[in-house]
Write an enzyme that holds these catalytic residues in place. Structure first.
Site, PDB file in Angstrom:
ATOM      1  CG  HIS A   1      11.256 -37.714 -30.053  1.00 14.14           C
ATOM      2  ND1 HIS A   1      11.653 -38.696 -29.426  1.00 14.14           N
ATOM      3  CD2 HIS A   1      10.643 -36.829 -29.283  1.00 14.14           C
ATOM      4  CE1 HIS A   1      11.498 -38.617 -28.197  1.00 14.14           C
ATOM      5  NE2 HIS A   1      10.580 -37.641 -27.830  1.00 14.14           N
TER       6      HIS A   1
ATOM      7  CG  HIS B   1       7.541 -33.659 -26.701  1.00 12.36           C
ATOM      8  ND1 HIS B   1       6.778 -34.480 -26.392  1.00 12.36           N
ATOM      9  CD2 HIS B   1       8.771 -34.224 -26.848  1.00 12.36           C
ATOM     10  CE1 HIS B   1       7.420 -35.700 -26.112  1.00 12.36           C
ATOM     11  NE2 HIS B   1       8.486 -35.524 -26.443  1.00 12.36           N
TER      12      HIS B   1
ATOM     13  NE  ARG C   1       4.701 -30.247 -24.065  1.00 11.39           N
ATOM     14  CZ  ARG C   1       5.933 -30.835 -23.763  1.00 11.39           C
ATOM     15  NH1 ARG C   1       7.008 -30.698 -24.292  1.00 11.39           N
ATOM     16  NH2 ARG C   1       6.018 -31.773 -22.780  1.00 11.39           N
TER      17      ARG C   1
ATOM     18  CG  HIS D   1      11.299 -41.695 -22.619  1.00 10.40           C
ATOM     19  ND1 HIS D   1      11.394 -40.396 -22.621  1.00 10.40           N
ATOM     20  CD2 HIS D   1      11.961 -42.199 -21.355  1.00 10.40           C
ATOM     21  CE1 HIS D   1      12.076 -40.178 -21.680  1.00 10.40           C
ATOM     22  NE2 HIS D   1      12.312 -41.224 -20.959  1.00 10.40           N
TER      23      HIS D   1
ATOM     24  CG  HIS E   1      15.208 -39.432 -26.024  1.00  7.98           C
ATOM     25  ND1 HIS E   1      15.355 -40.593 -25.092  1.00  7.98           N
ATOM     26  CD2 HIS E   1      14.055 -38.736 -25.930  1.00  7.98           C
ATOM     27  CE1 HIS E   1      14.011 -40.844 -24.624  1.00  7.98           C
ATOM     28  NE2 HIS E   1      13.284 -39.565 -25.010  1.00  7.98           N
TER      29      HIS E   1
ATOM     30  CG  ASP F   1      12.813 -35.495 -26.396  1.00  9.86           C
ATOM     31  OD1 ASP F   1      11.570 -35.223 -26.522  1.00  9.86           O
ATOM     32  OD2 ASP F   1      13.227 -35.840 -25.404  1.00  9.86           O
TER      33      ASP F   1
ATOM     34  CG  HIS G   1       9.218 -27.680 -20.729  1.00 10.06           C
ATOM     35  ND1 HIS G   1       8.047 -28.182 -20.561  1.00 10.06           N
ATOM     36  CD2 HIS G   1      10.183 -28.676 -20.822  1.00 10.06           C
ATOM     37  CE1 HIS G   1       7.978 -29.555 -20.757  1.00 10.06           C
ATOM     38  NE2 HIS G   1       9.252 -29.985 -20.935  1.00 10.06           N
TER      39      HIS G   1
END
Ligand code: DOR
Ligand code: ZN
Ligand code: ZN
Length: 425
Positions: free
Chosen positions: A63, A65, A67, A180, A229, A296, A300
């Site tokens: 899991h 991200h 981007r 999720h 999660h 997860d 950012h």
């Protein structure tokens, strides 16, 4: 010419069933483990002295991200998989992008696959995204798994319970649907009463959605479902009562709680949120042989965090944090091998992955459990440039990471190039 054969000599191999001292013969050409035995002659092969090291199966983070192509100013397949390798992760499963374009159509999914093929430094798989209306397209997509967001994402990558139920019925039953689970109605109502993120998206919001998702999945017959999660002990119990469910826990939810928000400030926001210390301890006690660890990874930039983006980078700290847990005797090495590799390989049918065993891919992590080191954003290599674990001193130094028999990370630098990663079938 360099021999394609490598013998890892005398290390302790961690498997789900125990720890055994043995030699491991690897063919870096085929990328496979050829033989495991108490004494393998290294004549003609490269020998690596592993007497003071543990050999772990390459970790799998199911899991993340990364981007790409949504926003490569904060991460990309190239930088994100570099971070993965620095933390002993040799296989990732990447989540659909929310937008630009959201990975909820077959053309967008295929475009993303082409980008991943060029940029990934470790092995990977991509997950298709569920929207309110794309049930048929998702089912036809050939994606090995599907992501359903039962929470408002502010994009088309969200589902009502009714839309989720239609996905549960339409998507091939043997392939996992990853959920999720947070209840939007309850969250929206609480927004009127609270400002604190962790009070708005409280434990009950997660538990309600978890229960409903499991119930709808059960109605769809023998459908595979994977709960993402989990943050409360109760949700783990719910999954354990369900026949075809697997579940994951983010190491961040085992190591951080709302008390840490004092130091973390705006950096501490994540969905689902950090919980209170008692719940964090309860969750730790639930970690068992069926747990799957997943980061997860949500990288950012600090300025985006400042304006409210939820999530932590985590692909580079997943295995290190759990190694420290082994050092502090919260986990055994066999359980570590299970929850950071073996279980994910089984849950997501990642062929060749999950174990140091003859015939499997030679994804091997060399760890010196006696060596202490310090986590920093600099050595975790994510483009986002921060980590909630900055400065933490931990035991269990990763000295080398082999991807299909080739040195991909030497303890300092990532050697695997963009494009070296393969899509796992
Ligand atoms: O905090 C989170 N950030 N939770 C999620 O479910 C998504 C993630 C992100 O992608 O930013
Ligand atoms: Zn999520
Ligand atoms: Zn996520």
């Amino acid at each position: 010419m360099k021999s394609p054969f490598i013998v890892f000599k005398g290390g302790k191999i961690a498997t789900p069933l125990g720890v055994r001292r043995a030699d491991v013969l690897v063919d870096s050409k085929s990328g496979r483990i050829l033989r495991i035995s108490s004494h393998i002659l290294s004549k003609g092969a490269r020998a690596i002295n592993c007497h003071s090291l543990i050999l772990l199966p390459g970790a799998i983070d199911p899991h993340v991200h990364m981007r790409d192509p949504e926003d490569t100013s904060k991460e990309s397949f190239s930088t994100g998989t570099a971070s993965a390798l620095s933390g002993g992760v040799t296989t990732i499963i990447d989540m659909p992008c929310y937008r630009n374009p959201a990975t909820t159509t077959i053309p967008a999914y295929n475009k993303k696959r082409a980008i991943a093929r060029k940029k990934c430094r470790c092995d990977y798989q991509l997950r298709f995204g569920a929207s309110e209306r794309n049930q048929k397209e998702a089912a036809r997509s050939n994606s090995p798994s599907l992501k359903v967001f039962l929470a408002d994402t502010g994009s088309e990558l969200s589902c009502s319970y009714a839309a989720a139920a239609r996905h549960f019925a339409a998507f091939p039953k043997e392939k996992p649907i990853c959920v999720h689970a947070e209840d939007s109605a309850r969250i929206n109502a609480r927004k009127l009463r609270f400002v604190e993120h962790e009070k708005v998206r409280d434990k009950i919001s997660a538990q309600i959605a978890c229960e409903k998702a499991l119930k709808f999945a059960a109605r769809a017959g023998r459908r595979r479902i994977h709960m993402c999660h989990l943050t409360t002990a109760k949700e783990v119990d719910m999954c354990r009562r369900h026949q075809n469910a697997t579940y994951e826990i983010n190491p961040a939810h085992l190591h951080l709680c709302i008390d840490d928000l004092r130091d973390l400030g705006f950096l501490g926001k994540v969905n689902p949120p950090l919980r209170d210390r008692t719940e964090m301890k309860r969750l730790w006690r639930k970690v068992g042989d069926d747990t799957i660890m997943a980061s997860d990874h949500a990288p950012h930039l600090p300025r985006q965090k400042k304006s409210g983006a939820p999530g932590f980078p985590g692909v580079g700290t997943l295995l290190p944090l759990m190694l420290q847990a082994v050092h502090s005797r919260k986990l055994t090495l066999p359980r570590l091998a299970r929850i950071t590799s073996y279980n994910a390989a089984r849950a997501f049918s990642l062929s060749g992955k999950g174990e140091i065993a003859e015939g499997k891919d030679a994804d091997i992590v060399l760890v010196d459990m006696a060596r202490k080191w310090r986590i920093s954003a600099k050595n975790r290599l994510s483009k986002c440039g921060w980590t909630p674990f900055e400065g933490a001193e931990i035991y269990g130094k990763i000295e080398g990471v082999y991807l299909r028999g080739r040195l991909a990370y030497d303890g300092k630098k990532v050697l695997s190039r963009a494009g070296n990663g393969k899509e796992v079938k």
